[in-house]
Write an enzyme that holds these catalytic residues in place. Sequence first.
Site, PDB file in Angstrom:
ATOM      1  N   GLU A  12      59.876 -27.097 104.288  1.00  0.00           N
ATOM      2  CA  GLU A  12      60.989 -27.677 103.295  1.00  0.00           C
ATOM      3  C   GLU A  12      60.216 -28.450 102.136  1.00  0.00           C
ATOM      4  OE1 GLU A  12      64.120 -26.593 103.105  1.00  0.00           O
ATOM      5  OE2 GLU A  12      64.261 -25.777 105.079  1.00  0.00           O
ATOM      6  N   CYS A  38      64.781 -34.589  98.403  1.00  0.00           N
ATOM      7  CA  CYS A  38      64.602 -33.442  97.760  1.00  0.00           C
ATOM      8  C   CYS A  38      65.814 -32.592  97.288  1.00  0.00           C
ATOM      9  CB  CYS A  38      63.771 -32.494  98.728  1.00  0.00           C
ATOM     10  SG  CYS A  38      64.806 -32.313 100.326  1.00  0.00           S
TER      11      CYS A  38
HETATM   12  N1  LIG Z   1      60.730 -32.429  99.858  1.00  0.00           N
HETATM   13  C1  LIG Z   1      60.852 -33.596 100.203  1.00  0.00           C
HETATM   14  O1  LIG Z   1      61.368 -34.089 100.984  1.00  0.00           O
HETATM   15  C2  LIG Z   1      59.524 -34.458  99.703  1.00  0.00           C
HETATM   16  C3  LIG Z   1      58.823 -34.020  98.797  1.00  0.00           C
HETATM   17  N2  LIG Z   1      57.776 -34.919  98.194  1.00  0.00           N
HETATM   18  C4  LIG Z   1      57.225 -34.790  97.200  1.00  0.00           C
HETATM   19  O2  LIG Z   1      55.791 -34.935  97.142  1.00  0.00           O
HETATM   20  C5  LIG Z   1      55.228 -36.085  96.418  1.00  0.00           C
HETATM   21  C6  LIG Z   1      54.057 -36.464  97.264  1.00  0.00           C
HETATM   22  O3  LIG Z   1      54.513 -37.152  98.380  1.00  0.00           O
HETATM   23  P1  LIG Z   1      53.649 -37.023  99.566  1.00  0.00           P
HETATM   24  O4  LIG Z   1      54.127 -38.082 100.571  1.00  0.00           O
HETATM   25  O5  LIG Z   1      52.293 -37.424  99.001  1.00  0.00           O
HETATM   26  O6  LIG Z   1      53.937 -35.698 100.086  1.00  0.00           O
HETATM   27  P2  LIG Z   1      52.850 -34.714 101.103  1.00  0.00           P
HETATM   28  O7  LIG Z   1      53.436 -33.544 100.942  1.00  0.00           O
HETATM   29  O8  LIG Z   1      51.482 -35.001 100.886  1.00  0.00           O
HETATM   30  O9  LIG Z   1      53.079 -35.403 102.533  1.00  0.00           O
HETATM   31  C7  LIG Z   1      54.095 -34.969 103.404  1.00  0.00           C
HETATM   32  C8  LIG Z   1      53.550 -34.693 104.598  1.00  0.00           C
HETATM   33  O10 LIG Z   1      52.255 -34.102 104.861  1.00  0.00           O
HETATM   34  C9  LIG Z   1      51.155 -34.700 105.171  1.00  0.00           C
HETATM   35  N3  LIG Z   1      50.028 -34.348 104.799  1.00  0.00           N
HETATM   36  C10 LIG Z   1      49.214 -34.444 103.617  1.00  0.00           C
HETATM   37  N4  LIG Z   1      48.278 -33.662 103.686  1.00  0.00           N
HETATM   38  C11 LIG Z   1      48.105 -33.027 104.692  1.00  0.00           C
HETATM   39  C12 LIG Z   1      47.237 -31.771 105.032  1.00  0.00           C
HETATM   40  N5  LIG Z   1      46.213 -31.542 104.337  1.00  0.00           N
HETATM   41  N6  LIG Z   1      47.353 -31.097 106.255  1.00  0.00           N
HETATM   42  C13 LIG Z   1      48.504 -31.509 106.907  1.00  0.00           C
HETATM   43  N7  LIG Z   1      49.530 -32.408 106.588  1.00  0.00           N
HETATM   44  C14 LIG Z   1      49.255 -33.282 105.256  1.00  0.00           C
HETATM   45  C15 LIG Z   1      51.560 -36.290 104.865  1.00  0.00           C
HETATM   46  O11 LIG Z   1      50.481 -36.961 105.559  1.00  0.00           O
HETATM   47  P3  LIG Z   1      50.086 -38.445 104.954  1.00  0.00           P
HETATM   48  O12 LIG Z   1      51.092 -38.911 103.886  1.00  0.00           O
HETATM   49  O13 LIG Z   1      50.470 -39.351 106.252  1.00  0.00           O
HETATM   50  O14 LIG Z   1      48.880 -38.696 104.572  1.00  0.00           O
HETATM   51  C16 LIG Z   1      52.925 -36.343 105.282  1.00  0.00           C
HETATM   52  O15 LIG Z   1      53.177 -36.526 106.592  1.00  0.00           O
HETATM   53  C17 LIG Z   1      56.465 -36.971  96.089  1.00  0.00           C
HETATM   54  O16 LIG Z   1      56.161 -37.354  94.995  1.00  0.00           O
HETATM   55  C18 LIG Z   1      57.716 -35.670  96.206  1.00  0.00           C
HETATM   56  O17 LIG Z   1      57.622 -35.055  94.774  1.00  0.00           O
HETATM   57  C19 LIG Z   1      57.502 -36.039  99.143  1.00  0.00           C
HETATM   58  C20 LIG Z   1      58.134 -36.311 100.352  1.00  0.00           C
HETATM   59  C21 LIG Z   1      59.273 -35.425 100.799  1.00  0.00           C
HETATM   60  O1  LIG Z   2      70.443 -35.000 101.156  1.00  0.00           O
HETATM   61  C1  LIG Z   2      70.026 -34.986 102.482  1.00  0.00           C
HETATM   62  O2  LIG Z   2      70.919 -35.352 103.045  1.00  0.00           O
HETATM   63  C2  LIG Z   2      68.699 -34.554 103.072  1.00  0.00           C
HETATM   64  C3  LIG Z   2      67.822 -34.718 101.984  1.00  0.00           C
HETATM   65  C4  LIG Z   2      66.305 -34.392 102.727  1.00  0.00           C
HETATM   66  O3  LIG Z   2      66.318 -34.121 103.481  1.00  0.00           O
HETATM   67  C5  LIG Z   2      65.120 -34.749 101.775  1.00  0.00           C
HETATM   68  O4  LIG Z   2      65.194 -35.322 100.596  1.00  0.00           O
HETATM   69  O5  LIG Z   2      63.978 -34.517 102.331  1.00  0.00           O
END
Ligand SMILES: NC(=O)C1=CN([C@@H]2O[C@H](COP(=O)(O)OP(=O)(O)OC[C@H]3O[C@@H](n4cnc5c(N)ncnc54)[C@H](OP(=O)(O)O)[C@@H]3O)[C@@H](O)[C@H]2O)C=CC1
Ligand SMILES: O=C(O)CCC(=O)C(=O)O
Length: 476
Positions: free
Chosen positions: A245, A279
């Site tokens: 996701e 997201c």
């Molecule tokens: N779809 C969503 O819900 C989300 C989207 N984002 C987007 O991502 C951007 C950056 O956020 P960020 O937190 O850095 O997102 P990441 O995708 O880097 O992080 C999500 C998870 O993946 C882990 N991760 C990072 N690198 C690796 C790897 N090489 N192998 C396995 N797991 C890994 C992270 O670990 P750790 O951070 O602990 O090192 C964290 O637990 C945001 O600005 C946003 O645009 C972010 C969060 C949620």
């Molecule tokens: O909007 C929600 O309730 C869920 C959103 C979500 O899962 C996310 O931002 O990663």
Amino acid sequence: MNQNYINGRFVEGATARDNINPSDTSEVVGVYTQANAEQTREAIDVADKASIGWAQSTPQQRFDVLDTIGTELLARKAELGELLAREEGKTLPEGIGETARAGQIFKFFAGEALRLSGDKLASVRPGVEIEVVREALGVIGIITPWNFPIAIPAWKIAPAICYGNAVVFKPADLVPGCGWALADIISRSGLPEGVFNLVMGRGSVVGEEILTNPKVKGVTFTGSVATGQHVAATCAGRMAKFQLEMGGKNPLIVLDDANLDIAVETAVQGAFFSTGQRCTASSRLIVTEGVHDQFVAAVIKRLESLKVDNALSDGVHIGPVVDESQLAQDMDYIRIGQEEGAKLAFGGERLERATKGFYLSPALFTETNNSMRINREEIFGPVASIIRVSDYDEALSIANDTEFGLSSGICTTSLKYASDFKRNAKAGMAMVNLPTAGVDYHVPFGGSKGSSYGSREQGSYAAEFFTTVKTAYILP
Ligand SMILES: NC(=O)C1=CN([C@@H]2O[C@H](COP(=O)(O)OP(=O)(O)OC[C@H]3O[C@@H](n4cnc5c(N)ncnc54)[C@H](OP(=O)(O)O)[C@@H]3O)[C@@H](O)[C@H]2O)C=CC1
Ligand SMILES: O=C(O)CCC(=O)C(=O)O
């Protein structure tokens, strides 16, 4: 110090980190240990052994464990909601709401454990019977982001356990507190040791071990597109199952015939609440020209009434951005938008408050078009753009013109347009007169195109990822 949870015991990792409150950077919420690759391997080995017994557990055992976890989460939602608000920056009501949602998710999957069914069919061969059943995968690696520190872990851990798998869970390094609290609750739930393991630490260390270890049979991931693509390539390379996701650039269409009050509230909630760090956030507000100016004025009026401050203060609508680097990303996009020729009609300023935190006023761009970077790339902050269109057809075409396809919405009083939109929105979720963000916990969640990969999360559809199907032929 808060430790990792491996094989039914809390154990120290290789290093430790301070968990900082984004509303008040002088406050350390807690100190959390961090695993190295070796400790992660140990957790995976333990889970692998425990998975054999748990796959044989009865539906009643699974129900009891999941129901117990859900009950404690609900009973402690105020306290854990405060922890969530302190480590992630959601407002206190949002933190409490998310914790309650996590509790409800565990209760839902408690019920699902009792409902798991299969099929019995007649064979095309005389006398032969066929049974189709779902079996556990084995060890599931769970990698979660920082923006929903308790609900996203809940909607991955609960189905994993429900369908008889063992778990190795890595929360985002920025928000280990809620993940640790979940482990603490699970440690008292009656789940046999080794079935659930918490390994806090960096994605580049703990996450990499989870992705590459052959004992991990499935990886469920929520986070950025870049990391998601890396998860996909690594898991596919060793033929492990994976589910992703990722981002969104979710459109909310507002038509001339919309109820203006509903449209404004829907847009403001969807775009800016939870600091826009969802997201599912409505980052593109696509508005037909008959209502455009009135809608923009009403949204700005509503934004003026919002209080941005410490997540724990009374009456706050928008807490801080999660950390310095996300704030820098938001500010960069605000600059990029202006350089692209969009008009910053409201906000977008770093704010000083009584406590030192990452405060940003909600930013609204007008006079934008759908080719601008601010309308194509996920910003992940309290920033939204208005795109002016002439009619519904143009609105739908712009709504669908994106690499993403997670959520989408329309505000209209027309049954014709609402029905057409539900049919033709190219997204996993379509909302009518409701925000694109904020979903129910018992129905499928996920998207299409660049937003998601693999089968849906949540609801009974979660069984698809967390199980594998076996077809048995019997000649009695
Ligand atoms: N779809 C969503 O819900 C989300 C989207 N984002 C987007 O991502 C951007 C950056 O956020 P960020 O937190 O850095 O997102 P990441 O995708 O880097 O992080 C999500 C998870 O993946 C882990 N991760 C990072 N690198 C690796 C790897 N090489 N192998 C396995 N797991 C890994 C992270 O670990 P750790 O951070 O602990 O090192 C964290 O637990 C945001 O600005 C946003 O645009 C972010 C969060 C949620
Ligand atoms: O909007 C929600 O309730 C869920 C959103 C979500 O899962 C996310 O931002 O990663």
